[in-house]
Structure formats: C-alpha cells, structure tokens
Design a protein around this motif. Structure first.
Motif, PDB file in Angstrom:
ATOM      1  N   VAL A   1     -16.409   6.494  45.885  1.00 47.75           N
ATOM      2  CA  VAL A   1     -15.604   7.077  44.794  1.00 47.75           C
ATOM      3  C   VAL A   1     -16.067   6.522  43.449  1.00 47.75           C
ATOM      4  O   VAL A   1     -16.646   5.433  43.375  1.00 47.75           O
ATOM      5  N   GLY A   2     -15.762   7.255  42.381  1.00 42.89           N
ATOM      6  CA  GLY A   2     -15.965   6.729  41.036  1.00 42.89           C
ATOM      7  C   GLY A   2     -14.870   5.730  40.706  1.00 42.89           C
ATOM      8  O   GLY A   2     -13.876   5.606  41.439  1.00 42.89           O
ATOM      9  N   SER A   3     -15.030   5.012  39.602  1.00 41.30           N
ATOM     10  CA  SER A   3     -14.022   4.033  39.201  1.00 41.30           C
ATOM     11  C   SER A   3     -14.029   3.888  37.681  1.00 41.30           C
ATOM     12  O   SER A   3     -14.991   4.292  37.025  1.00 41.30           O
ATOM     13  N   LEU A   4     -12.953   3.310  37.164  1.00 41.16           N
ATOM     14  CA  LEU A   4     -12.853   3.145  35.708  1.00 41.16           C
ATOM     15  C   LEU A   4     -12.295   1.751  35.427  1.00 41.16           C
ATOM     16  O   LEU A   4     -11.322   1.337  36.064  1.00 41.16           O
ATOM     17  N   SER A   5     -12.928   1.040  34.505  1.00 44.38           N
ATOM     18  CA  SER A   5     -12.563  -0.372  34.326  1.00 44.38           C
ATOM     19  C   SER A   5     -12.531  -0.784  32.864  1.00 44.38           C
ATOM     20  O   SER A   5     -13.007  -0.059  31.986  1.00 44.38           O
ATOM     21  N   ILE A   6     -11.980  -1.982  32.653  1.00 46.44           N
ATOM     22  CA  ILE A   6     -12.073  -2.614  31.340  1.00 46.44           C
ATOM     23  C   ILE A   6     -12.805  -3.949  31.520  1.00 46.44           C
ATOM     24  O   ILE A   6     -12.536  -4.696  32.466  1.00 46.44           O
ATOM     25  N   THR A   7     -13.732  -4.212  30.617  1.00 47.02           N
ATOM     26  CA  THR A   7     -14.483  -5.474  30.665  1.00 47.02           C
ATOM     27  C   THR A   7     -13.732  -6.515  29.839  1.00 47.02           C
ATOM     28  O   THR A   7     -13.285  -6.230  28.724  1.00 47.02           O
ATOM     29  N   LEU A   8     -13.575  -7.707  30.396  1.00 45.89           N
ATOM     30  CA  LEU A   8     -12.802  -8.763  29.737  1.00 45.89           C
ATOM     31  C   LEU A   8     -13.666  -9.540  28.745  1.00 45.89           C
ATOM     32  O   LEU A   8     -14.883  -9.346  28.671  1.00 45.89           O
TER      33      LEU A   8
ATOM     34  N   GLU B   1     -16.816   3.810  32.810  1.00 44.56           N
ATOM     35  CA  GLU B   1     -16.639   4.654  33.996  1.00 44.56           C
ATOM     36  C   GLU B   1     -17.897   4.626  34.849  1.00 44.56           C
ATOM     37  O   GLU B   1     -19.018   4.750  34.347  1.00 44.56           O
ATOM     38  N   LEU B   2     -17.695   4.451  36.141  1.00 46.41           N
ATOM     39  CA  LEU B   2     -18.793   4.532  37.115  1.00 46.41           C
ATOM     40  C   LEU B   2     -18.612   5.825  37.908  1.00 46.41           C
ATOM     41  O   LEU B   2     -17.543   6.064  38.466  1.00 46.41           O
ATOM     42  N   SER B   3     -19.636   6.662  37.889  1.00 47.18           N
ATOM     43  CA  SER B   3     -19.585   7.896  38.679  1.00 47.18           C
ATOM     44  C   SER B   3     -20.433   7.708  39.914  1.00 47.18           C
ATOM     45  O   SER B   3     -21.561   7.210  39.832  1.00 47.18           O
TER      46      SER B   3
ATOM     47  N   ILE C   1     -25.592   5.618  41.507  1.00 46.17           N
ATOM     48  CA  ILE C   1     -24.464   5.518  40.583  1.00 46.17           C
ATOM     49  C   ILE C   1     -24.916   5.778  39.147  1.00 46.17           C
ATOM     50  O   ILE C   1     -26.071   5.552  38.788  1.00 46.17           O
ATOM     51  N   GLU C   2     -23.953   6.258  38.345  1.00 49.16           N
ATOM     52  CA  GLU C   2     -24.185   6.376  36.909  1.00 49.16           C
ATOM     53  C   GLU C   2     -23.033   5.681  36.224  1.00 49.16           C
ATOM     54  O   GLU C   2     -21.875   5.955  36.528  1.00 49.16           O
ATOM     55  N   VAL C   3     -23.358   4.788  35.308  1.00 48.35           N
ATOM     56  CA  VAL C   3     -22.307   4.035  34.628  1.00 48.35           C
ATOM     57  C   VAL C   3     -22.421   4.310  33.135  1.00 48.35           C
ATOM     58  O   VAL C   3     -23.524   4.352  32.591  1.00 48.35           O
ATOM     59  N   ARG C   4     -21.277   4.524  32.495  1.00 46.14           N
ATOM     60  CA  ARG C   4     -21.333   4.783  31.057  1.00 46.14           C
ATOM     61  C   ARG C   4     -20.119   4.172  30.371  1.00 46.14           C
ATOM     62  O   ARG C   4     -19.073   3.947  31.001  1.00 46.14           O
ATOM     63  N   SER C   5     -20.287   3.921  29.082  1.00 42.46           N
ATOM     64  CA  SER C   5     -19.195   3.371  28.299  1.00 42.46           C
ATOM     65  C   SER C   5     -18.314   4.525  27.825  1.00 42.46           C
ATOM     66  O   SER C   5     -18.814   5.519  27.304  1.00 42.46           O
ATOM     67  N   LEU C   6     -17.004   4.410  28.020  1.00 44.19           N
ATOM     68  CA  LEU C   6     -16.082   5.452  27.545  1.00 44.19           C
ATOM     69  C   LEU C   6     -15.582   5.134  26.147  1.00 44.19           C
ATOM     70  O   LEU C   6     -15.332   6.017  25.352  1.00 44.19           O
ATOM     71  N   ALA C   7     -15.381   3.849  25.860  1.00 46.07           N
ATOM     72  CA  ALA C   7     -14.886   3.428  24.542  1.00 46.07           C
ATOM     73  C   ALA C   7     -15.209   1.950  24.355  1.00 46.07           C
ATOM     74  O   ALA C   7     -15.199   1.175  25.316  1.00 46.07           O
ATOM     75  N   ALA C   8     -15.486   1.591  23.107  1.00 49.43           N
ATOM     76  CA  ALA C   8     -15.799   0.187  22.786  1.00 49.43           C
ATOM     77  C   ALA C   8     -14.530  -0.659  22.906  1.00 49.43           C
ATOM     78  O   ALA C   8     -13.420  -0.116  22.807  1.00 49.43           O
ATOM     79  N   PRO C   9     -14.680  -1.968  23.074  1.00 47.61           N
ATOM     80  CA  PRO C   9     -13.489  -2.828  23.225  1.00 47.61           C
ATOM     81  C   PRO C   9     -12.513  -2.702  22.054  1.00 47.61           C
ATOM     82  O   PRO C   9     -11.302  -2.710  22.243  1.00 47.61           O
TER      83      PRO C   9
ATOM     84  N   GLU D   1      -8.952  13.284  40.630  1.00 51.06           N
ATOM     85  CA  GLU D   1      -7.750  13.564  39.835  1.00 51.06           C
ATOM     86  C   GLU D   1      -7.300  12.324  39.041  1.00 51.06           C
ATOM     87  O   GLU D   1      -6.962  12.412  37.864  1.00 51.06           O
ATOM     88  N   ASP D   2      -7.292  11.167  39.717  1.00 55.11           N
ATOM     89  CA  ASP D   2      -6.864   9.926  39.047  1.00 55.11           C
ATOM     90  C   ASP D   2      -7.836   9.555  37.922  1.00 55.11           C
ATOM     91  O   ASP D   2      -7.428   9.108  36.850  1.00 55.11           O
ATOM     92  N   LEU D   3      -9.126   9.747  38.173  1.00 60.25           N
ATOM     93  CA  LEU D   3     -10.125   9.431  37.136  1.00 60.25           C
ATOM     94  C   LEU D   3      -9.914  10.313  35.917  1.00 60.25           C
ATOM     95  O   LEU D   3      -9.985   9.847  34.769  1.00 60.25           O
ATOM     96  N   LYS D   4      -9.632  11.572  36.175  1.00 60.77           N
ATOM     97  CA  LYS D   4      -9.438  12.520  35.073  1.00 60.77           C
ATOM     98  C   LYS D   4      -8.222  12.109  34.230  1.00 60.77           C
ATOM     99  O   LYS D   4      -8.282  12.074  32.997  1.00 60.77           O
ATOM    100  N   ALA D   5      -7.136  11.744  34.897  1.00 63.69           N
ATOM    101  CA  ALA D   5      -5.919  11.339  34.180  1.00 63.69           C
ATOM    102  C   ALA D   5      -6.165  10.064  33.374  1.00 63.69           C
ATOM    103  O   ALA D   5      -5.746   9.953  32.211  1.00 63.69           O
ATOM    104  N   ALA D   6      -6.874   9.113  33.970  1.00 62.62           N
ATOM    105  CA  ALA D   6      -7.124   7.844  33.274  1.00 62.62           C
ATOM    106  C   ALA D   6      -8.056   8.050  32.080  1.00 62.62           C
ATOM    107  O   ALA D   6      -7.845   7.487  31.000  1.00 62.62           O
ATOM    108  N   ARG D   7      -9.077   8.865  32.274  1.00 60.42           N
ATOM    109  CA  ARG D   7     -10.018   9.168  31.183  1.00 60.42           C
ATOM    110  C   ARG D   7      -9.278   9.778  29.992  1.00 60.42           C
ATOM    111  O   ARG D   7      -9.477   9.405  28.844  1.00 60.42           O
ATOM    112  N   ALA D   8      -8.377  10.726  30.296  1.00 61.67           N
ATOM    113  CA  ALA D   8      -7.612  11.382  29.229  1.00 61.67           C
ATOM    114  C   ALA D   8      -6.679  10.378  28.549  1.00 61.67           C
ATOM    115  O   ALA D   8      -6.521  10.386  27.323  1.00 61.67           O
ATOM    116  N   ALA D   9      -6.069   9.489  29.327  1.00 68.49           N
ATOM    117  CA  ALA D   9      -5.162   8.486  28.745  1.00 68.49           C
ATOM    118  C   ALA D   9      -5.920   7.535  27.826  1.00 68.49           C
ATOM    119  O   ALA D   9      -5.436   7.167  26.756  1.00 68.49           O
TER     120      ALA D   9
END
Ligand code: DP6
Length: 320
Positions: free
Chosen positions: A29-36, A147-149, A155-163, A207-215
């Motif tokens: 599955v894909g995943s979505l994270s925040i880097t600390l 986000e990791l797809s 895998i493809e990993v990309r930044s969705l937004a800067a910290p 579905e969860d990835l889509k909701a989180a991306r939009a949030a």
C-alpha cells in the motif's frame, strides 16, 4: 572518502502495513507521513580497501544486530564488489521501540554511502535504496509531508508540503523502552497470511490516502485527525486479528489514547497515532503542544515525553 549524513524519523499518518514483494521489500500500500525535526540519526561511511569485513557501531559501541542490513544497503548503493566499509551511527532517541529508528538510519545511510562511493544518487533513487532495506526509511529521505506510492514496478516518494507549510507538532509519550516483541516486517507478513481484515485494509487504503492528501492541502486538522486515527486503528486491528495475534500496546498506551481523545473533546486540536510499538504519538497544532505534553506526562507509566516539530529530509553534513 568519508561522508556523513543526518536524517530524522518520520511518523506515518496513513500507514504502510503489508508487503507486495517480500524479496524486494515493496509495500502493498501507499503511505503518507510527516518527517520529524528534533529526533535524529547520523551515519558516517568510509569505504576502505584494507578492511576485510564491514564494521558498524551505534553510539560508539559495535552493533552486530544491524550489520547485515547495513551491508545490504551499502551493496545496493555501491554494488557487492565494493570495498568494505566502516560505518558509525549516532542516534539521540531509543532504538527498536517503535520510534522509527530504522527509518532515519537507512535514509541517512543511503545518502552517506552514495556520497562516500561517489555515486551521488538523486532523492527518488535514494528513497528506493532506503526503502528496499526498510520501507518506512524511503519517506525520511524527504522532509515535511511525504507520500509514498506503491508504484507498479517500484516505490515513488514525493514531498507533498514543506515542514513550514503547516507546522504541526508531535508529542511522543514513551510508555516502554524494551525492544519490540516482533519486527514490523515479520508482523506484516503474518497479518497478510492470517488476518481476515487484511484484504479490507488493503482495499481501503487509496481512499484514506486521498482524504489525508486533501486534508494536508487544505490544512484541515479535523479531517486529518479523523482519517489518521481510523487508519491507525485499522492497521492495529489487522495485527490483533493475526494468528498468533500481535499486540504492541500496553495499558499505558491505552491511557494515552484516552487522554488524547479527552483533550480533543475539550477543544484541543490533537490526534494519536501508534506504530509497531507501545509509544503514542500525539500530533497537534503547535499552540496545543504544551497542554498535550503536560497531560500525557501526567499519566502513570509514561517514562518520557519527546516533542518535535516537522523537519527536513536526509542531508549531508560537513565533517565526513
Ligand atoms: C507501523 O518500515 O519498519 O511503522 O519495511 O519491514 O523494515 P520494513 O518495515 P518498517 O515498517 C513500518 C511500519 C509502521 C507504519 C509506517 O511507518 O508506515
């Protein structure tokens, strides 16, 4: 040449749980994270023709437990005919207790090894190398929201937004410091083989990835909280319903979850997420971080509170 790199752990808000290809360590599955920001690992790598075997030390002490994965990561970067390497790591937080220490370790190692070998891999390639050793490590190559797809071939990993685009805070309640009873990779395989919930878990992830991306795009904290807590509890439901069951929580974990829900009911912007360990990560708006830290710190059995903002991806440091 010696190279030194630093990376931070990341916390998945939409979780990676399950492998599509065990051999290549490709996630199901894909995943979505925040880097600390304030927890970190450094890795120094030097390839030396005089060495007969790779050497690895952690906080100044030789560490054979991680050596085979370290060697595999070096092979991925420099090929298996490479010189052997001396690798030294420093880490400022407890390892192997569900705090994503392997994520920061292998993101930093892939980068330091690539520089020391003169390969200069770009970030997407570093993410593939790091992810082939530990799936979550791919995300620590990037900072902020990531986000990791789970692509068709790799895998493809990309930044969705800067910290700084949405400066959330993470308060970690450490409830136990022992190493976890079963490695997350083995637990995932068991879940795929035996949990009746696993197919539904996989089916709902897009579905969860889509909701989180939009949030994340609209800085909608309540929406992110709802989808992240639900996704975390679904992942743990797969663990609990594996045979034999896998329960990483303890009673303090549950007390922390309840405290987070009570804070939210009182108007604080905070939600919890928990990985393959008993620690509770409370994600909140910065103005609520002190209250969240105080409330979690007051719970009997909480051994330590760590607070972090969001930080950058893996990077090279001077002094390699
Ligand atoms: C619960 O990345 O440790 O933290 O690829 O087998 O090394 P391997 O697994 P790992 O698993 C992380 C699982 C998790 C969820 C997440 O970080 O997405």
């Amino acid at each position: 040449m010696r190279a030194l790199a630093k990376a931070q752990p990341n916390i998945a808000l939409i979780k990676y749980w399950g492998k599509r290809d065990i051999e290549r360590n490709l996630p199901a599955v894909g995943s979505l994270s925040i880097t600390l920001e304030s927890l970190w690992t450094t890795m120094s790598v030097e390839f030396l023709p005089t060495l007969e075997q790779d050497r690895f030390s952690l906080n100044g002490t030789p560490c054979d437990a991680l050596l085979s994965r370290v060697s595999r990561c070096l092979d991925r970067v420099a090929g298996d005919a490479r010189d052997r390497a001396a690798v030294a790591s420093e880490c400022n937080f407890p390892i192997a207790a569900g705090l994503a220490s392997s994520a920061s370790a292998f993101a930093a190692l892939a980068l330091a090894a690539s520089e020391a070998a003169g390969e200069r891999l770009d970030a997407p390639s570093l993410a593939r190398v790091a992810g082939s050793i530990s799936g979550s490590a791919a995300r620590s190559v990037f900072g902020g929201f990531v986000e990791l797809s789970a692509g068709a071939d790799d895998i493809e990993v990309r930044s969705l937004a800067a910290p700084e685009a949405w400066p959330l805070c993470v308060v970690v309640a450490v409830t136990a410091l022992e190493p976890k009873p079963i490695a997350s990779g083995d637990a995932m395989i068991r879940g795929a083989q035996s949990s009746p919930f696993y197919p539904r878990w996989i089916a709902q992830q897009t579905e969860d990835l889509k909701a989180a991306r939009a949030a994340v795009a609209s800085h909608d904290f309540a929406r992110l909280a709802a989808v992240a807590e639900h996704n975390c509890l679904k992942m743990h439901s797969v663990m609990w319903t594996s045979r034999p069951p896998i329960v990483y929580w303890n009673s303090v974990t549950l007390a922390c979850m309840q405290a987070v829900r009570a804070l939210r009911a009182n108007g604080h912007s905070v939600f919890f997420t928990i990985d393959a360990g008993p620690q509770v990560k409370a994600v909140c708006l910065p103005e609520h971080a002190d209250t969240v830290a105080a409330a979690l710190g007051d719970i009997d059995g909480v051994a330590q509170i760590l607070i972090s903002g969001l930080g950058p991806g893996a990077r090279l440091l001077d002094g390699g």
